[in-house]
Design an enzyme around this catalytic site. Structure first.
Site, PDB file in Angstrom:
ATOM      1  CG  ASP A 159      -0.319   0.109   2.538  1.00 15.58           C
ATOM      2  OD1 ASP A 159       0.923   0.258   2.624  1.00 15.58           O
ATOM      3  OD2 ASP A 159      -1.055   0.067   3.547  1.00 15.58           O
ATOM      4  CG  HIS A 160      -0.758   4.846   1.443  1.00 11.30           C
ATOM      5  ND1 HIS A 160      -1.810   3.947   1.581  1.00 11.30           N
ATOM      6  CD2 HIS A 160      -0.758   5.595   2.561  1.00 11.30           C
ATOM      7  CE1 HIS A 160      -2.421   4.166   2.728  1.00 11.30           C
ATOM      8  NE2 HIS A 160      -1.802   5.159   3.341  1.00 11.30           N
TER       9      HIS A 160
ATOM     10  CB  CYS B 118       0.380  -2.750   4.812  1.00 15.68           C
ATOM     11  SG  CYS B 118       0.062  -3.825   6.233  1.00 15.68           S
TER      12      CYS B 118
ATOM     13  CB  THR C  54       1.200  -3.224  11.349  1.00 19.70           C
ATOM     14  OG1 THR C  54       0.030  -3.758  10.721  1.00 19.70           O
ATOM     15  CG2 THR C  54       0.904  -1.914  12.062  1.00 19.70           C
ATOM     16  N   GLY C  55       2.073  -4.691   8.504  1.00 19.06           N
ATOM     17  CA  GLY C  55       2.156  -6.019   7.902  1.00 19.06           C
ATOM     18  C   GLY C  55       1.007  -6.914   8.323  1.00 19.06           C
TER      19      GLY C  55
ATOM     20  N   GLY D 196      -2.520  -6.306   8.473  1.00 16.44           N
ATOM     21  CA  GLY D 196      -3.686  -6.316   7.598  1.00 16.44           C
ATOM     22  C   GLY D 196      -3.424  -6.989   6.271  1.00 16.44           C
TER      23      GLY D 196
ATOM     24  CG  HIS E 222       9.697 -25.613  11.110  1.00 19.83           C
ATOM     25  ND1 HIS E 222       9.665 -25.745  12.471  1.00 19.83           N
ATOM     26  CD2 HIS E 222      10.948 -25.974  10.729  1.00 19.83           C
ATOM     27  CE1 HIS E 222      10.849 -26.167  12.901  1.00 19.83           C
ATOM     28  NE2 HIS E 222      11.638 -26.307  11.852  1.00 19.83           N
ATOM     29  CG  ASN E 223       5.177 -22.546   9.487  1.00 18.43           C
ATOM     30  OD1 ASN E 223       5.895 -21.737  10.069  1.00 18.43           O
ATOM     31  ND2 ASN E 223       4.514 -23.492  10.120  1.00 18.43           N
TER      32      ASN E 223
ATOM     33  CG  HIS F  79       8.308 -29.259   9.417  1.00 14.89           C
ATOM     34  ND1 HIS F  79       8.205 -28.935  10.756  1.00 14.89           N
ATOM     35  CD2 HIS F  79       9.623 -29.402   9.160  1.00 14.89           C
ATOM     36  CE1 HIS F  79       9.414 -28.881  11.282  1.00 14.89           C
ATOM     37  NE2 HIS F  79      10.296 -29.163  10.334  1.00 14.89           N
TER      38      HIS F  79
ATOM     39  NE  ARG G  17       3.691 -30.363  13.829  1.00  9.73           N
ATOM     40  CZ  ARG G  17       4.972 -30.618  14.012  1.00  9.73           C
ATOM     41  NH1 ARG G  17       5.894 -30.042  13.281  1.00  9.73           N
ATOM     42  NH2 ARG G  17       5.349 -31.447  14.972  1.00  9.73           N
TER      43      ARG G  17
END
Length: 148
Positions: A10-11, A67, A69-70, A72, A100-101, A135, A138
């Site tokens: 975003d901006h 963004c 905070t990251g 949203g 792991h993810n 992993h 999961r």
């Protein structure tokens, strides 16, 4: 991880995005810039959806979202089936989100970390392979949630 990376912000994340594009291209990555293309106020879900769609369609191998905070933008990206977007502000989280993810998008908060920190985390993340094995069970469980 392959070299085609979709990137959007975003901006608030615009300057971080521009910095990352310049630096990652020098590392040999092909960046697909989906916007925003200026500092005019805009809405982060637009860019989360566009980057996520490029990942799901196979037109990009990885994604980066930024963004304020990251938070949203990562929540928005994770609404698309097949997306595992990890909000990271430190090396350990970036490393584990890949190992792991098997995250396919990394998100940053421009008000939280510097451009240089975002570059260090993106580089680490892009160069960390998924550690298949224990992993995967999961991840299969998480993917089953997408059937609801």
């Amino acid at each position: 991880m392959n070299k085609i990376v979709a990137i959007g912000s975003d901006h608030i994340g615009f300057e971080h995005k521009q910095f990352l594009i310049e630096k990652l291209e020098k590392q040999g990555y092909q960046l697909i810039d989906i916007g925003t293309f200026g500092k005019e106020r805009t809405d982060y879900p637009i860019y989360a959806e566009k980057v996520a769609e490029l990942i799901v369609s196979g037109n990009a191998n990885a994604g980066i979202l930024i963004c304020g905070t990251g938070i949203g933008i990562s929540i928005a990206a994770n609404k698309l089936q097949g997306i595992r977007c990890a909000l990271c502000a430190d090396e350990f989280s970036a490393l584990m989100s890949r190992e792991h993810n098997n995250s396919n998008i990394i998100a940053f908060g421009a008000n939280i970390i510097s451009c240089e920190k975002a570059l260090a985390l993106a580089t680490l993340w892009l160069n960390t392979p998924y550690d298949v094995g224990r992993h995967q069970k999961r991840l299969d469980m998480i993917e089953a949630f997408e059937q609801y």
